[in-house]
Structure formats: C-alpha cells, structure tokens
Design an enzyme around this catalytic site. Structure first.
Site, PDB file in Angstrom:
ATOM      1  N   TRP A 185      16.069  -0.699  31.823  1.00 36.07           N
ATOM      2  CA  TRP A 185      15.796   0.041  33.058  1.00 36.07           C
ATOM      3  C   TRP A 185      16.251   1.475  32.855  1.00 36.07           C
ATOM      4  O   TRP A 185      17.371   1.706  32.390  1.00 36.07           O
ATOM      5  CB  TRP A 185      16.524  -0.557  34.271  1.00 36.07           C
ATOM      6  CG  TRP A 185      16.412   0.367  35.437  1.00 36.07           C
ATOM      7  CD1 TRP A 185      15.293   0.595  36.201  1.00 36.07           C
ATOM      8  CD2 TRP A 185      17.410   1.281  35.932  1.00 36.07           C
ATOM      9  NE1 TRP A 185      15.544   1.570  37.136  1.00 36.07           N
ATOM     10  CE2 TRP A 185      16.823   2.004  36.991  1.00 36.07           C
ATOM     11  CE3 TRP A 185      18.732   1.550  35.568  1.00 36.07           C
ATOM     12  CZ2 TRP A 185      17.523   2.993  37.701  1.00 36.07           C
ATOM     13  CZ3 TRP A 185      19.427   2.536  36.280  1.00 36.07           C
ATOM     14  CH2 TRP A 185      18.824   3.235  37.335  1.00 36.07           C
ATOM     15  N   GLU A 224      12.058  -3.093  33.577  1.00 37.35           N
ATOM     16  CA  GLU A 224      12.312  -3.139  35.033  1.00 37.35           C
ATOM     17  C   GLU A 224      11.875  -1.844  35.718  1.00 37.35           C
ATOM     18  O   GLU A 224      12.348  -0.765  35.381  1.00 37.35           O
ATOM     19  CB  GLU A 224      13.813  -3.361  35.268  1.00 37.35           C
ATOM     20  CG  GLU A 224      14.211  -3.394  36.741  1.00 37.35           C
ATOM     21  CD  GLU A 224      15.713  -3.513  36.951  1.00 37.35           C
ATOM     22  OE1 GLU A 224      16.490  -3.369  35.981  1.00 37.35           O
ATOM     23  OE2 GLU A 224      16.119  -3.740  38.105  1.00 37.35           O
ATOM     24  N   LYS A 226      11.209   0.472  39.397  1.00 34.55           N
ATOM     25  CA  LYS A 226      11.723   0.570  40.754  1.00 34.55           C
ATOM     26  C   LYS A 226      10.929   1.605  41.514  1.00 34.55           C
ATOM     27  O   LYS A 226      10.082   2.286  40.935  1.00 34.55           O
ATOM     28  CB  LYS A 226      13.225   0.823  40.805  1.00 34.55           C
ATOM     29  CG  LYS A 226      13.720   2.207  40.456  1.00 34.55           C
ATOM     30  CD  LYS A 226      15.246   2.220  40.411  1.00 34.55           C
ATOM     31  CE  LYS A 226      15.900   2.535  41.723  1.00 34.55           C
ATOM     32  NZ  LYS A 226      17.363   2.400  41.684  1.00 34.55           N
ATOM     33  N   ASP A 257      13.335  -6.816  40.256  1.00 34.27           N
ATOM     34  CA  ASP A 257      14.557  -6.630  41.035  1.00 34.27           C
ATOM     35  C   ASP A 257      14.125  -6.663  42.493  1.00 34.27           C
ATOM     36  O   ASP A 257      13.247  -5.890  42.902  1.00 34.27           O
ATOM     37  CB  ASP A 257      15.204  -5.290  40.660  1.00 34.27           C
ATOM     38  CG  ASP A 257      16.526  -5.054  41.373  1.00 34.27           C
ATOM     39  OD1 ASP A 257      16.551  -5.186  42.616  1.00 34.27           O
ATOM     40  OD2 ASP A 257      17.523  -4.714  40.716  1.00 34.27           O
ATOM     41  N   HIS A 260      13.604  -3.487  44.454  1.00 38.25           N
ATOM     42  CA  HIS A 260      12.801  -2.408  43.890  1.00 38.25           C
ATOM     43  C   HIS A 260      11.362  -2.362  44.368  1.00 38.25           C
ATOM     44  O   HIS A 260      10.475  -1.929  43.634  1.00 38.25           O
ATOM     45  CB  HIS A 260      12.832  -2.492  42.362  1.00 38.25           C
ATOM     46  CG  HIS A 260      14.166  -2.138  41.798  1.00 38.25           C
ATOM     47  ND1 HIS A 260      14.394  -1.884  40.478  1.00 38.25           N
ATOM     48  CD2 HIS A 260      15.368  -1.964  42.408  1.00 38.25           C
ATOM     49  CE1 HIS A 260      15.659  -1.598  40.278  1.00 38.25           C
ATOM     50  NE2 HIS A 260      16.278  -1.645  41.437  1.00 38.25           N
ATOM     51  N   HIS A 284      16.243  -9.878  39.016  1.00 37.64           N
ATOM     52  CA  HIS A 284      17.494  -9.279  39.462  1.00 37.64           C
ATOM     53  C   HIS A 284      17.567  -9.573  40.952  1.00 37.64           C
ATOM     54  O   HIS A 284      16.985  -8.860  41.755  1.00 37.64           O
ATOM     55  CB  HIS A 284      17.512  -7.760  39.223  1.00 37.64           C
ATOM     56  CG  HIS A 284      17.906  -7.382  37.834  1.00 37.64           C
ATOM     57  ND1 HIS A 284      18.113  -6.077  37.453  1.00 37.64           N
ATOM     58  CD2 HIS A 284      18.141  -8.139  36.742  1.00 37.64           C
ATOM     59  CE1 HIS A 284      18.459  -6.058  36.169  1.00 37.64           C
ATOM     60  NE2 HIS A 284      18.472  -7.294  35.721  1.00 37.64           N
ATOM     61  N   ASP A 292      16.926   0.068  48.513  1.00 36.29           N
ATOM     62  CA  ASP A 292      17.527  -0.596  47.345  1.00 36.29           C
ATOM     63  C   ASP A 292      19.049  -0.478  47.389  1.00 36.29           C
ATOM     64  O   ASP A 292      19.663   0.153  46.545  1.00 36.29           O
ATOM     65  CB  ASP A 292      16.960   0.082  46.084  1.00 36.29           C
ATOM     66  CG  ASP A 292      17.444  -0.574  44.806  1.00 36.29           C
ATOM     67  OD1 ASP A 292      17.819  -1.758  44.843  1.00 36.29           O
ATOM     68  OD2 ASP A 292      17.438   0.109  43.762  1.00 36.29           O
ATOM     69  N   ASP A 294      21.482  -2.718  47.138  1.00 34.14           N
ATOM     70  CA  ASP A 294      22.315  -3.584  46.298  1.00 34.14           C
ATOM     71  C   ASP A 294      23.424  -4.297  47.050  1.00 34.14           C
ATOM     72  O   ASP A 294      24.547  -4.417  46.562  1.00 34.14           O
ATOM     73  CB  ASP A 294      22.885  -2.790  45.102  1.00 34.14           C
ATOM     74  CG  ASP A 294      21.794  -2.380  44.129  1.00 34.14           C
ATOM     75  OD1 ASP A 294      21.146  -3.272  43.562  1.00 34.14           O
ATOM     76  OD2 ASP A 294      21.574  -1.167  43.936  1.00 34.14           O
ATOM     77  N   ASP A 324      21.816  -8.880  40.566  1.00 38.55           N
ATOM     78  CA  ASP A 324      22.067  -7.448  40.436  1.00 38.55           C
ATOM     79  C   ASP A 324      22.408  -6.848  41.788  1.00 38.55           C
ATOM     80  O   ASP A 324      21.530  -6.450  42.535  1.00 38.55           O
ATOM     81  CB  ASP A 324      20.844  -6.743  39.816  1.00 38.55           C
ATOM     82  CG  ASP A 324      21.115  -5.263  39.573  1.00 38.55           C
ATOM     83  OD1 ASP A 324      22.288  -4.846  39.688  1.00 38.55           O
ATOM     84  OD2 ASP A 324      20.162  -4.519  39.280  1.00 38.55           O
TER      85      ASP A 324
END
Ligand code: RNT
Ligand code: ZN
Length: 417
Positions: A185, A224, A226, A257, A260, A284, A292, A294, A324
């Site tokens: 990524w 990956e 995003k 992810d 993303h 992820h 995003d 997290d 993730d």
C-alpha cells in the site's frame, strides 16, 4: 461463567441448529481452521522501531491513551497477551518498520531478511505464521509521491525497498512452510487538482512491474487501493480501478480494506465480483466511521455481510483475513481483542447460516420464505456456540476478558511512561 452452563447452553443450541440442518460441531471445526492476520501496528500506533519519526503518508492515529508498546519486547508481550484472549491460532502481520535494526539506522533500501531474524525465530517458537508489508510512509523520501514519483532517484529508492521487502517475505514464507502474504500500500496522491493523472499512474504501473519481476515460491503479493489519504484529497494514484486492473491482468491478490471505499459502497459485494478475475483476496477488516477512520472492528452489518459473502462464495481458502485499525484512544490490547473476536463472531454466524435451505427457497422463487429464514437466523443461539468455541480454546468466555485486559493494564501497561 460456569463451564457446565456453557455446555448446557451449547447442547440446546446444537439441537436448535440441527433443526435447520446445521451441524455446529462441523462449524466449530471450520472456524478453528480460520486464522486472522493480526496487525502488529495496533499495539504502538503504527510507529515501528526505525527512528521514532512521526506517522505520515495520509494516515493518522488519534488518541494518546497510555501504554503504547515502545520496543520489540513490549510489542511481542502485547501481541501474546492479546492472542491469549482470542480463540484459535492466528498469524501476525508485520510492517517493514518493525525490523530489528540493532540500534543503528538502516535505511529502507538497505533492509534485509536478517533484520527480521528475531521475528522469524520468535514466530516459530510461538507457532505463529507471519505476513508482511512494505512501508513507504513516515520517511524523509516519502512526500506526496513514492513509487509514482517523477524523480527517477526517488522512484528507484522505493522500488528497491519494495523488492527487498518481497525477498524478506519470501524468506518468512520459506521458513514457516506457508506462503507469507505481502501487502503493498502506498499513499501516493495529490492534495490539490493535478493535470497529470495518467503520468503518475503510468509511473506506478512501471514501478510495480519492476518490483514484481522476480518470481517467488513462498510469498504472495497483494495490492491495496484507497479513496484518499489525509492531505492528499484530490487524487490517489493507486485507486481502486487502477489496482483492480493491474491485479486482474497480472494475477495479483487484491487487498480490500473495508475503510477504503465510499461510505455506502458494499465491500461484501466485491468478493464474488473480484474472485472471478483475481486469484485470491486479502482483507483489511476495519471500521470506517464517516471516512477511513480506522476504528476498532465491531460485529456490525458490514463485517457480517463480508463474512457471509466469503462463506456463500465457498471462498474461505481464497480469502486471507487481516485486520487493520489503529485506535490510540482506548486500551490497545483491548482493541486488538474486541476487533478480532468481533470478526470471528461474524465468521461464526456466516458458517451457521442454513445456506442449503435458503438456496432452495431462492431457486423456487420463494422470496418470503428466504427473507423470513434470514431474519430468524439473526436470533438463533449463535452466542452459545461462540461461548463453546472460547471455552474449548481456553480463552475467556464472554465479557470475562474485560477484567483480564484491565489486569494486564495494571501489571504492565501502566508502568510504561
Ligand atoms: C492505509 C492502509 C494500510 C495501512 C497499513 C498500516 O490506509 O489501510 O493498509 O493501514 O499498512
Ligand atoms: Zn489497510
């Protein structure tokens, strides 16, 4: 909770599920065989051991809860502590910045397998398999662009870094007798309008081809995408379309992810669409809150839908499940445990779905029956099966892990200043 109560509840649940054609013993066996790839970076806010430089590259942790792991010993202790509360056997996902550089500075284009010797030995002792990630953020040569940088010197630096990371992943895979999944990524993008969208993507494509030129037998590559990074809002070189095209053409694994994509987009829907064109998927699993962000993964509809799709596609052997998220505002070990167990709870419910009956209804055009059974499944006693899974794995059942996390905080985390 008393073991006998858990057993009694499980026996009732087992009969209840048998009535809809589900063998809970088989389901428990299957769940036992699904490893999660635990992201090492939850324990230290994505800092790593390279130089102590601030996190950059379009990602950010928020919060300053005390107890962050500051070195490799603390990180390993935290991972083992978290793993002791997560049922099953799991993998560990490392980033290049977590290498053991012996107190000196080893630049990213100099990294070698020996910097991960300690990790490989430790992982073997713990019976834990490793996955890996190149790290192109948090570095002086990592401005807005890395592998897509128009300056050949900078591009070459990151190509060399990523090539070396693949060699490290190959060594990990060879030693553990199981492919090491290496994720790539990069944050490359632009804060404001660019008039060179094509140019940077051509450069990234060329860099990737150079990186992947060496074939390996014991590692697998994934890429990956995003939507955007913080401070890079107008353009992302490695967008979803870019990597889907690249991975489909070059036979690479796509990393999805869950943070993303646009907030109303279904990541679950992508599983079947992609698996027809790419060999495997890496996940992820995260929890985007409005963006995003997290946040720690929880047992929500998105995670549930994703797990159901993997099972409905019969793709458990083609999907690698990694986590993730990086929440620095709560106890980090607790965050590991909550997110991992939530993902497993979703997998369990996906495995307990009476898919045969649902598909019979669908084939017969029985829409009401399909919908009704899907609704009823939500309140079948899956939690009794979950408790049994925890009991058999010797990890805390139900909310019993809360005091266990608190105890570790008192004994260990609170002593870190
Ligand atoms: C960033 C990506 C990437 C990172 C890790 C640390 O938006 O999700 O996977 O979170 O590599
Ligand atoms: Zn990610």
């Amino acid at each position: 909770m008393k073991d006998t109560l858990i057993q009694q509840a499980y026996e009732l649940a087992r009969e209840r599920y048998a009535a809809v054609g589900i063998d809970t013993e088989k389901v428990l066996d299957t769940l036992q065989g699904i490893p999660l790839s635990l992201h090492c970076w939850q324990a230290d806010d994505v800092m790593g051991f390279e130089s102590g430089s601030a996190l950059s590259g379009g990602i950010q942790t928020t919060g300053n809860y005390p107890g962050r792991a500051r070195n490799v010993d603390e990180l390993r202790a935290d991972i083992l502590e978290a793993a002791s509360m997560i049922p099953g056997r799991h993998r560990l996902n490392l980033h290049e910045i977590y290498g053991e550089f012996g107190g000196g500075f080893v630049d990213r284009d100099q990294v070698e397998p020996r910097h991960f010797e300690g990790w490989m030995q430790w992982a073997q002792e713990q019976g834990m398999k490793l996955d890996f990630n190149s790290t192109s953020f948090s570095h002086p040569k990592s401005g807005n662009l890395t592998l897509a940088h128009p300056d050949k010197g900078i591009r070459d630096f990151w190509v060399e870094h990523t090539r070396r990371c693949r060699a490290i992943a190959e060594e990990m895979g060879r030693r553990q007798g199981d492919a090491c999944i290496m994720n790539l990524w990069i944050h490359d993008g632009s804060k404001d309008i660019t008039v060179n969208r094509m140019k940077y993507r051509e450069l990234l494509k060329d860099s990737l081809d150079r990186i992947f030129a060496t074939p390996y037998a014991h590692m697998k590559d994934c890429v990956e995408s995003k939507v955007f990074g913080i401070g890079l809002e107008s353009y992302t070189v490695g967008s979803n379309d870019f990597y889907i095209g690249y991975a489909a053409q070059r036979g690479k694994i796509v990393t999805l992810d869950t943070g993303h994509f646009h907030p109303t987009e279904s990541v679950a829907d992508k599983v079947s669409a992609l698996l027809l064109f790419v060999p495997e998927l890496m996940l992820h699993v995260s929890r985007p809150v409005r963006w995003d962000s997290d946040h720690v993964t929880i047992m929500n509809d998105e995670t549930m839908d994703l797990c159901k799709e993997i099972v409905r596609c019969g793709a458990l052997d083609r999907v690698h499940i990694g986590l993730d998220y990086f929440d620095a505002s709560i106890n980090r070990i607790g965050a590991y445990v909550v997110g991992s167990r939530a993902t497993q709870k979703c997998l369990l419910q996906a495995l307990l779905e009476p898919l045969g009956t649902l598909r019979t209804y669908e084939a017969a055009g029985k829409g009401f029956e399909r919908l009704a059974l899907l609704e009823e499944c939500k309140s079948l006693p899956w939690n009794a099966v979950w408790d049994m899974f925890c009991l058999r794995n010797g990890v805390p059942v139900g909310e019993e892990f809360i005091p266990a996390v608190e105890d570790y905080e008192r004994r260990v985390l609170s002593k870190r200043s």
